[in-house]
Design an enzyme around this catalytic site. Structure first.
Site, short mmCIF file in Angstrom:
data_model
loop_
_atom_site.label_atom_id
_atom_site.label_comp_id
_atom_site.label_asym_id
_atom_site.label_seq_id
_atom_site.Cartn_x
_atom_site.Cartn_y
_atom_site.Cartn_z
N HIS A 181 -8.42 1.33 -0.89
CA HIS A 181 -8.25 0.49 -1.94
C HIS A 181 -9.43 -0.23 -2.34
CE1 HIS A 181 -3.75 0.54 -1.72
NE2 HIS A 181 -3.99 0.18 -0.66
N SER A 233 0.89 -1.18 0.07
CA SER A 233 -0.03 0.15 -0.08
C SER A 233 0.89 1.33 0.11
CB SER A 233 -1.08 0.01 1.31
OG SER A 233 -2.10 1.05 1.28
#
Length: 333
Positions: free
Chosen positions: A214, A100
């Site tokens: 996300h 991430s």
């Protein structure tokens, strides 16, 4: 010849009050990274990192630059210690990868951009993602013990039954035991969690996060982040970056730019990333930053891997000693 090596950089969730403080005390190179972080953040980010309070560190606009700055400070401290001892540059790995927001640290470590640029983009990413989260309230849930196909089917079922739901897979962290994170609106998450349990999930654990990261909820952030990335200086990475979105290697600046913009709305394919690293011959790993989350996932997936973590000055010393024993030779062979 030594096995291939990969450098790993953790993402949001690894933060803890006091993170980076040992590096700050023990390394002038690490202090320089923290000075840059304070400057681009526009205040004393390090004060919150070192002293808290914990609730301040949990805010996305604080967490993300904190996580990345500690990772880059750890790498800077290892470079400094290695060069002081050996009088040559630190051997580069075969690959870098970050989870991430950790992907931004990986991109800096790859040589594609510099520390200041990477941290500026992380600060902008955090600001935009917090705005998107406020615009589209949601959260995330960790689903344990259920494979990705079944989790995706559960999310699809929830989207059919909950009007307007966008619940979807956000992170595929591990295949064995299965560890998948879903993100979405709260009603959709509740329905998807129930559907996962019906399909055999061992547990569904709500996560303490600031939004549905996300997922489609982050779409408002993507356009602004893409503009910031387009204006930032990038070159081709010296070391391939394994992408969150595709779990494939990035070797060109244009592909790095596209990846960093796309990953905010795309699932993190971490399990596939680790599989690719294993298939590429990586058996030596260094995790730079707070905690040992990624190293633990690697150890589970690759039992014969040798994994080291660098989050403080003790870790710096151990890794420099390990690399000096021959582990780092032919690192990118």
């Amino acid at each position: 010849m030594s096995a291939a090596m990969a450098w790993l950089f953790p993402g949001q969730g690894s933060q803890a009050v006091g993170m980076g403080q040992s590096l700050h005390r023990g390394s002038s190179a690490a202090r320089e990274v923290f000075l840059i972080a304070d400057a681009v953040w526009g205040g004393s980010l390090t004060e919150t990192m070192f002293d808290g309070p914990p609730e301040a560190l949990q805010a996305t606009v604080v967490t993300q630059p904190s996580i990345v700055s500690v990772s880059l400070a750890a790498l800077a401290a290892v470079r400094e210690a290695w060069e002081a001892r050996h009088r040559v540059a630190l051997p580069e790995p075969s690959f870098v990868a970050g989870h991430s927001v950790g992907e931004f640290a990986a991109v800096v470590a790859s040589g594609a951009t510099d520390v200041a640029t990477g941290l500026r983009l992380v600060c902008e990413r955090a600001r935009l993602m917090q705005w998107a989260a406020d615009t589209n309230p949601g959260s995330m849930v960790a689903v344990l013990g259920l494979g990705r196909d079944a989790v995706e089917a559960a999310c699809a079922s929830a989207r059919e039954t909950v009007p307007g739901s966008y619940v979807s897979v956000a992170n595929d962290n591990a295949h064995s035991p299965a560890q998948i994170v879903i993100a979405g609106d709260l009603p959709g998450l509740e329905a998807a969690s129930a559907a996962c349990r019906e399909r055999g999930a061992r547990r569904c654990v709500p996560l303490t996060v600031g939004g549905a990261f996300h997922s489609a909820a982050m779409a408002p952030a993507q356009e602004g982040l893409a503009r910031a990335i387009a204006m930032a200086p990038f070159g081709d990475p010296r070391v391939p970056v394994i992408a969150n979105v595709t779990a494939g290697p990035l070797r060109r600046a244009r592909d790095v730019r596209a990846e960093l913009a796309a990953q905010v709305v795309s699932p993190v394919r971490w399990a596939d990333t680790v599989n690719l690293l294993a298939e590429s011959g990586c058996r030596r790993f260094v995790e730079f930053g707070q905690g040992t989350v990624l190293g633990n996932l690697v150890q589970r997936a690759i039992p014969d891997a040798e994994v080291h973590s660098v989050g403080d000055t003790d870790g710096v010393g151990r890794v420099v000693e390990w690399l000096g024993s021959g582990a780092g030779e032919n690192a990118n062979a």
